[in-house]
Structure formats: C-alpha cells, structure tokens
Design an enzyme around this catalytic site. Structure first.
Site, mmCIF file in Angstrom:
data_model
loop_
_atom_site.group_PDB
_atom_site.id
_atom_site.type_symbol
_atom_site.label_atom_id
_atom_site.label_comp_id
_atom_site.label_asym_id
_atom_site.label_seq_id
_atom_site.Cartn_x
_atom_site.Cartn_y
_atom_site.Cartn_z
ATOM 1 C CE LYS A 1 -3.889 -0.261 2.400
ATOM 2 N NZ LYS A 1 -4.931 -0.352 1.363
HETATM 3 N N1 PMP Z 1 -6.818 -3.614 -3.203
HETATM 4 C C1 PMP Z 1 -6.521 -2.329 -2.968
HETATM 5 C C2 PMP Z 1 -5.931 -1.526 -4.060
HETATM 6 C C3 PMP Z 1 -6.762 -1.762 -1.697
HETATM 7 O O1 PMP Z 1 -6.451 -0.479 -1.459
HETATM 8 C C4 PMP Z 1 -7.359 -2.559 -0.693
HETATM 9 C C5 PMP Z 1 -7.664 -1.958 0.655
HETATM 10 N N2 PMP Z 1 -6.628 -2.140 1.552
HETATM 11 C C6 PMP Z 1 -7.641 -3.896 -0.987
HETATM 12 C C7 PMP Z 1 -7.370 -4.393 -2.254
HETATM 13 C C8 PMP Z 1 -8.215 -4.807 0.060
HETATM 14 O O2 PMP Z 1 -7.225 -5.168 0.997
HETATM 15 P P1 PMP Z 1 -7.569 -5.555 2.494
HETATM 16 O O3 PMP Z 1 -8.584 -6.622 2.419
HETATM 17 O O4 PMP Z 1 -6.291 -6.024 3.065
HETATM 18 O O5 PMP Z 1 -8.093 -4.320 3.128
#
Ligand code: PMP
Length: 320
Positions: free
Chosen positions: A161
C-alpha cells in the site's frame, strides 16, 4: 467515507508518543509528501454493543503485512508487531471509542529537504478514527472497467500500500464516479482483471469462487484471504486463483468486492450490464453474512481474528 475533517483533539501515535492530532504535523518539505514514499495500512474495528467490546480485525496480519512491505521502500518500522498492536488498542482506549473504527498506520520517508534519492530518515504514525459504512455493502454497487490500467509490479508494486501508487486508484475511482458508477475495476497490462480501486474482486461461475492470482497486479488483501477461508471452511466452496478476462465479468453469475473498508460488497452491474439477476447473489450474501458474523465475534472458530480492545487492556507504560 469521511467528509469532515478529523477532530483535532483526537489522540494519535506520532514520533513515539501519544499526542493530540493538532500536534502531529510534518514539514512541507517532507520527502514522502513530494515523492509518495510512504506506506499505509487500513484496519477495521467493530463495536459490539452486546459485549460492550471493540474488536480490531486481523490486526496482527495487517501490521505483519505493513512491516514486510516496508522492505520494498526500505522504510524501517522499528516497533514489533506486538508493540504496534498494543499501541493501537491503547489509542482506541485513550480516545474512548465505543463505535466502529478505522485504523490508519502510516510509515514514511521523513527527511526534510529537496531531492529524490531516499535516505534512512523514517517515521511512522498510527491514527484511529470513528467509521461507519464505506460503500453501500448491503445494497450493492455498480462498477465500470476503468480506462486507467493497474500499475505493474515492475513499475510501482501494488502488492504494497504505497501512497504514491494510490494516484492510480484516485484517477480510476474519480473517472468511475464522474461517469455515474460507484466503483472502478482495473485491468492490468496483460488485459486481465486485477482489482477494484481499493478492493479485491471475486467472481462466481458455476458454483466456483474465482479471484485473480497475486501475480495479476493486485494488493494481497487480508479480507480476500478471510473470504477464501470462509468460503472453503464454512461453505465448502472451491476457490480458484486464476486470471479473469474482462468479458467474464459480463457473463458471470455473481461478482463482489472485498476489502477492509468495503467488507464484502456485491457488484450489481458492470459497464451497464447486470451481473446475474442484477441483485446481490446468493453466495455473495452468504459470504457477506459470514464475514460480518466472524468480524463481530459471532462466528465460532474465528475468535483468533479479533483483538478485544477493552478486555485486553494492560499497562503499556514502557512504550508511552
Ligand atoms: N486492493 C486495494 C488496491 C486496496 O487499497 C485494498 C484496501 N486495503 C484492498 C485491495 C483490500 O485489501 P484488504 O482486504 O487487506 O483491506
């Protein structure tokens, strides 16, 4: 999600101390602000009124991912995963939260100067904010394939991220919303479906759950992993990780987004074409309900996903 500015009296963790948000400021010359050299996380906490408890969801896994991915940008996060969990729970207690919350850890290149080459000046903060629903998870959303392509791992890795990388998501979701859709779906450079702007994507075809592989330019979502576990253990479903073609989005039986903020959100239409009947699908709804129950502490066998904020209180004087 949040349309108002955060309360300046909120207590946040900044430069190794609990301070009011109004004092947690960085210089306008901070490296991360200019070059996007920062890494964030997003963690949910759910307030359970019956138990008078706030459960932080898969907090360890989020901090483990954060620390691991910080290695990509070579940002040091000296605190251990245990310490980060304790700090976050303490933040919830100090703010006295008795509502759902969203936790935002942020690690960043903190040198105050001009110049792209990074150095070893790294900092991190953790903020917790009250949160309600992000997308319309119950009703479902409409989506459109974006004209923006998902960034490639060999340009800016999207398995982490990385703040700068979110320009890609900002452009896509802005385009989708301005064109009258709720969400964007990214294709990668190979033309395969990658994910949403801030969520992973699952499709149901002939009773099988299908989601792009981690090598298809996606974030390795923690909710994605949770939903795969729930599908296999609770619904005995076959889960397949493979590339998805764009046109499969138009012919599939069900489609849904997963993510910390969006939870399990049904997709009702893609590019103006109804998905299945145009209503939230049966498997989608089952998974959504299972996910809600598991994250609220109502599903036996999934307690290890949850960190209870108030009943886990212990002294953390050593880090305060
Ligand atoms: N893809 C992206 C681009 C995101 O920003 C997120 C949010 N964190 C997710 C997928 C989902 O990830 P998670 O389930 O770990 O929140």
């Amino acid at each position: 999600m949040h349309t108002e500015s955060a309360n300046p009296h909120l207590t946040v963790w900044f430069n190794d101390a609990f301070v009011p948000l109004a004092q947690a400021n960085v210089s306008v010359l901070t490296h991360a602000l200019h070059y996007g050299t920062a890494l964030f996380e997003g963690i949910r906490g759910y307030w359970e009124p019956n138990k008078q408890e706030l459960h932080l969801v898969r907090m360890r896994e989020h901090f483990e991912r954060w620390k691991r991915n910080a290695n990509i940008l070579r940002i040091a996060i000296p605190a251990s995963v245990d310490e980060l969990c304790e700090i976050t729970a303490e933040l919830c207690r100090r703010n006295g939260f008795r509502s759902h919350v969203y936790v935002r850890p942020l690690a960043y290149k903190s040198a105050v100067r001009i110049g792209v080459p990074p150095d070893e000046h790294d900092s991190y903060s953790i903020s917790v904010l009250p949160l309600s629903e992000y997308l319309s998870g119950k009703k479902g959303v409409t989506a459109a394939v974006s004209s923006w392509r998902r960034i490639q791992d060999h340009a800016i890795p999207c398995r982490a991220k990385i703040c700068g990388a979110y320009v890609n998501s900002v452009l896509a979701v802005d385009e989708a919303r301005r064109n009258g859709h709720d969400e964007a779906i990214f294709l990668n450079e190979a033309g395969h479906v990658a994910e949403g702007a801030t969520s992973n994507l699952f499709m149901v075809r002939n009773g099988r759950l299908i989601t792009p592989a981690v090598t298809d330019n996606i974030l390795e979502g923690i909710t994605r992993a949770s939903v795969m576990e729930l599908a296999r253990k609770q619904l005995n479903l076959e889960v397949v990780e493979r590339s998805i073609d764009r046109s499969e989005l138009y012919v599939c039986d069900e489609l849904f987004f997963t993510g910390t903020a969006v939870e399990v959100t049904p997709v009702l239409a893609v590019d103006h074409r109804p998905v299945g009947s145009g209503e939230p699908g049966t498997i989608t709804q089952k998974l959504r309900n299972l996910y809600i129950d598991a994250t609220r502490g109502r599903l036996p066998g999934f307690a290890e996903w949850l960190w209870p904020v108030y009943s886990s209180a212990r002294s953390i004087d050593k880090i305060a």
